[in-house]
Write an enzyme that holds these catalytic residues in place. Sequence first.
Site, short mmCIF file in Angstrom:
data_model
loop_
_atom_site.label_atom_id
_atom_site.label_comp_id
_atom_site.label_asym_id
_atom_site.label_seq_id
_atom_site.Cartn_x
_atom_site.Cartn_y
_atom_site.Cartn_z
N TYR A 68 35.48 55.18 29.15
CA TYR A 68 35.31 54.00 28.29
C TYR A 68 35.58 54.31 26.81
O TYR A 68 35.88 53.41 26.04
CB TYR A 68 33.92 53.39 28.49
CG TYR A 68 33.76 52.86 29.91
CD1 TYR A 68 34.66 51.91 30.39
CD2 TYR A 68 32.79 53.35 30.77
CE1 TYR A 68 34.58 51.44 31.69
CE2 TYR A 68 32.69 52.87 32.07
CZ TYR A 68 33.59 51.93 32.52
OH TYR A 68 33.52 51.47 33.80
N ALA A 121 39.75 40.18 36.81
CA ALA A 121 40.32 39.76 38.11
C ALA A 121 39.27 39.76 39.21
O ALA A 121 39.46 39.13 40.26
CB ALA A 121 41.47 40.68 38.49
N ASN A 123 36.39 39.01 41.73
CA ASN A 123 35.88 37.72 42.24
C ASN A 123 34.35 37.67 42.30
O ASN A 123 33.72 38.71 42.45
CB ASN A 123 36.42 37.49 43.66
CG ASN A 123 37.77 36.80 43.61
OD1 ASN A 123 38.03 35.98 42.76
ND2 ASN A 123 38.63 37.17 44.56
N VAL A 125 36.12 35.06 40.27
CA VAL A 125 36.69 35.42 38.97
C VAL A 125 36.22 34.54 37.82
O VAL A 125 35.99 35.03 36.70
CB VAL A 125 38.24 35.50 39.06
CG1 VAL A 125 38.87 34.14 39.24
CG2 VAL A 125 38.80 36.17 37.82
N ASP A 151 47.11 31.25 42.54
CA ASP A 151 47.19 30.04 43.37
C ASP A 151 48.37 29.17 42.89
O ASP A 151 49.09 28.57 43.70
CB ASP A 151 45.89 29.23 43.26
CG ASP A 151 44.67 30.14 43.33
OD1 ASP A 151 43.97 30.14 44.33
OD2 ASP A 151 44.46 30.89 42.35
N ALA A 153 51.08 30.25 41.41
CA ALA A 153 52.33 30.91 41.83
C ALA A 153 52.61 30.61 43.30
O ALA A 153 53.76 30.36 43.69
CB ALA A 153 52.22 32.41 41.59
N HIS A 171 57.21 22.71 38.27
CA HIS A 171 56.12 22.76 37.29
C HIS A 171 54.93 22.03 37.89
O HIS A 171 54.91 20.80 37.96
CB HIS A 171 56.57 22.13 35.97
CG HIS A 171 57.84 22.74 35.48
ND1 HIS A 171 57.89 24.01 34.94
CD2 HIS A 171 59.12 22.31 35.54
CE1 HIS A 171 59.14 24.32 34.66
NE2 HIS A 171 59.91 23.31 35.03
N HIS A 178 38.79 29.26 41.22
CA HIS A 178 39.64 30.06 42.10
C HIS A 178 38.84 30.21 43.39
O HIS A 178 38.05 31.13 43.55
CB HIS A 178 39.95 31.42 41.46
CG HIS A 178 40.60 32.39 42.41
ND1 HIS A 178 41.82 32.15 42.99
CD2 HIS A 178 40.20 33.59 42.89
CE1 HIS A 178 42.13 33.16 43.78
NE2 HIS A 178 41.16 34.04 43.74
N THR A 233 44.05 41.00 49.81
CA THR A 233 45.27 40.61 49.09
C THR A 233 45.32 41.38 47.78
O THR A 233 44.29 41.56 47.13
CB THR A 233 45.29 39.09 48.78
OG1 THR A 233 44.51 38.85 47.60
CG2 THR A 233 44.75 38.26 49.92
#
Length: 317
Positions: A68, A121, A123, A125, A151, A153, A171, A178, A233
């Site tokens: 850190y 990232a 969850n 998230v 999601d 993408a 678009h 999420h 994933t």
Amino acid sequence: MNTNNRKVVLVGTGFVGMSYAYAMLNQNTCDELVLVDIDKKRAEGEAMDLNHGLAFSGSHMKIYAGSYEDCTDANIMVISAGVAQKPGETRLDLLQRNTAVFKSIVEPVVASGFSGIFLIATNPVDIMAHITLTLSGFPSQRVIGTGTALDTARLRYMLGEYFHVDPRNVHAYVMGEHGDSEFVPWSQALVATKPVLDLCSEAGGKFSCDGMTKIGDEVKNAAQKIIEAKKSTYYGIGMAMVRITKAILSNENSVLTVSTLLRGEYGCDNVYAGVPSIVNQNGIESVITLSLTDEELKKFQDSCNILKNAYSGIQFN
Ligand code: NAD
């Protein structure tokens, strides 16, 4: 922001973290990448493995396992560390354990003098980003969750397949949590500048609103389907994280559906949720408030209420 040496510290060198690191290397996204994990040996092994690919990458990236203290002069601190749900454990119990994990990370990062941007990232998230905000005391502009970037993408990919159009010319956004309460505001979905709902009504049955509903469900269930097939994933989210990192490091002003703290937008306050936002070197520059229909607005507010309730159950001491 020091752009002469673009430095990123990644905490959590598991599947998601290392998919991100691998994509960072292949896309030559920063100058220095530090890997941190509670399992130091693992971080060291991952750094060695990536370094051995440097000669093939066309990148001069400096990659090493660190601590850190390396955050002091970092531009971005990415967190994909977390613990998995135990059998029989409730979602709130898991949240409580991940809060403890984040405490052990965020406190030493802040103590290092880090003055960059947090990208979360882990969850769930939206809630983990809110927890980071609370633990760090940073301005919300500098605490970003990956939100519904992945999601979105997935949605653009599936709409591209459906309409036989390059996804880059689609678009459309997934908004909200999420997770289960996320949704697609179809009134805002376009192919080039043509609303997809018009494409459906004019297509003589070739395209349909039912087709849109099916795609919305497939996007929502995509993670579960992948987990059933291969346990977890990671490639897609790793690439989504790189996309957000690039928008920050290159001061792009890109519109991405990241998770950000809402302050009155869409009638929601003090809750992190995925919304189209402008991302640049300051983090979240601003939220773009879309003109949702009443029904879409209700879905968004319901999703935010779920997130707010989950966050309110967390104990910080
Ligand atoms: P993983 O188990 O492979 O990796 C987690 C890593 O965190 C491990 O290396 C572990 O040692 C480390 N870790 C645990 N506690 C730590 C601590 N206190 N300090 C430092 N490191 C610690 O898990 P994964 O598959 O890489 O998933 C990571 C997270 O990403 C999960 O929460 C997962 O749900 C989430 N995820 C998010 C998205 C998204 O769209 N945001 C998509 C996929 C996965």
